[in-house]
Design an enzyme around this catalytic site. Structure first.
Site, mmCIF file in Angstrom:
data_model
loop_
_atom_site.group_PDB
_atom_site.id
_atom_site.type_symbol
_atom_site.label_atom_id
_atom_site.label_comp_id
_atom_site.label_asym_id
_atom_site.label_seq_id
_atom_site.Cartn_x
_atom_site.Cartn_y
_atom_site.Cartn_z
ATOM 1 N N TYR A 183 0.815 -1.317 0.042
ATOM 2 C CA TYR A 183 0.266 0.149 -0.087
ATOM 3 C C TYR A 183 1.236 1.464 -0.186
ATOM 4 C CZ TYR A 183 -4.052 -2.771 0.914
ATOM 5 O OH TYR A 183 -4.971 -4.171 1.408
ATOM 6 N N PRO A 226 -16.424 -3.437 0.352
ATOM 7 C CA PRO A 226 -17.501 -3.772 0.915
ATOM 8 C C PRO A 226 -18.366 -3.146 0.380
ATOM 9 C CG PRO A 226 -16.266 -2.449 2.511
ATOM 10 C CD PRO A 226 -15.338 -3.083 1.685
#
Length: 305
Positions: free
Chosen positions: A52, A216
């Site tokens: 990341y 999500p």
């Protein structure tokens, strides 16, 4: 914040994890505010990965939270390794080197949880086992898991790895619910019946492995957010209707839909927006009915056989 035990361990974690993949997009004061807000709301589980921001996200996090021994005791840190430019790498050497880099960037002596990020086609599970043993015996990693793995890949690891596999981070949302749909459309000749993952949902439930849904709020593979998206009018209308019923936002409902599943999942939210963070964490207080869960599932374009 409501808590669950991670997998078969006694480690209690918030039901919603805070993903730090995009924290490098924030200014230093914004990053500090974001993390402090999460902590104030009881969300002290932070998910990282060595890729990341090329490692920058872990460094930014440590700086923003003002990492020290006192702070470290109050947070649960998870990171992932195994993705390299142009390849995946679960070799013993790479896992050990990756963890050393993660710990250095996070300014800590240990990780609460380490996940293997994406399956390595050339995995030698004996090497993974050796790496895990070293990391555990030296106190650098306390718990282990995987990400984006299907059951037989986990079984192969378990043949050699002594430590319990506690978590499996998988893409799952209202608009990316294949692992749920294939379990509903058993023995049906429709696309929703296709088993893309070896019944990973049932497998994880059977073996006490916590599923951590990533992305999500997204549909497709990083194609975009479905919440408030005019491409999905029926879904958003239904989410808005149910959100009004509970006095929350449709963002809250998107997370509550995952939490309603009896698998006791731990969604990983990747937002850096403070309002969306707060709305997501409110989902821990919402318990959708069975009828509401299915209404949302159908409004997303799914069908029942």
């Amino acid at each position: 914040m409501r808590k669950i035990k991670l997998g078969s361990s006694n480690l209690e974690v918030p039901v919603v994890a805070v993903g730090c993949m995009r924290i490098n997009q924030l200014q230093p004061e914004q990053a500090e505010k974001f993390i402090q807000t999460a902590l104030e709301l009881g969300a002290n589980f932070f998910d990282h990965a060595d890729i990341y921001g090329g490692g920058a996200c872990e460094e930014i996090f440590a700086q923003a939270i003002h990492m020290n021994d006192n702070v470290r005791e109050k947070v649960i840190l998870q990171s992932k390794c195994g993705i390299r430019e142009g390849r995946y790498d679960f070799s013993k050497e790479h896992i050990l080197n990756s963890v050393d880099g993660i710990l250095r960037r996070l300014r800590t002596d240990y990780l609460d949880v380490l996940l293997l990020h994406r399956p390595d086609a050339l995995v030698e599970p004996e090497e993974v086992a050796e790496a895990f043993d070293i990391l555990q015996s030296t106190g650098k990693v306390r718990h282990f898991g995987v990400s984006n793995h299907k059951p037989m890949q986990i079984e192969l690891l378990k043949k050699y790895v002594r430590q319990p596999i506690l978590a499996n981070q998988l893409q799952l949302s209202i608009m990316h619910a294949f692992m749920i749909s294939q379990g509903i459309n058993v023995n049906m000749d429709v696309p929703a019946a296709y088993d893309r993952d070896g019944s990973v949902l049932d497998y994880c439930r059977l073996h006490d492995i916590t599923i951590q849904p990533w992305s999500p709020f997204l549909y497709g593979f990083f194609e975009g957010v479905f919440v408030g998206n005019e491409k999905f009018p029926a879904l958003n209308a239904k989410m808005n209707e149910i959100a009004a019923r509970y006095g929350v936002s449709n963002t809250t409902i998107a997370i509550a839909w995952l939490l309603r599943h009896p698998a006791k999942m731990q969604p990983v939210i990747g937002t850096t927006n403070l309002q969306r963070l707060e709305d997501s964490l409110k989902a821990a207080e919402v318990n959708l009915t069975r009828e509401e869960w299915y209404e949302i599932y159908l409004a997303a374009g799914n069908a029942l056989p």
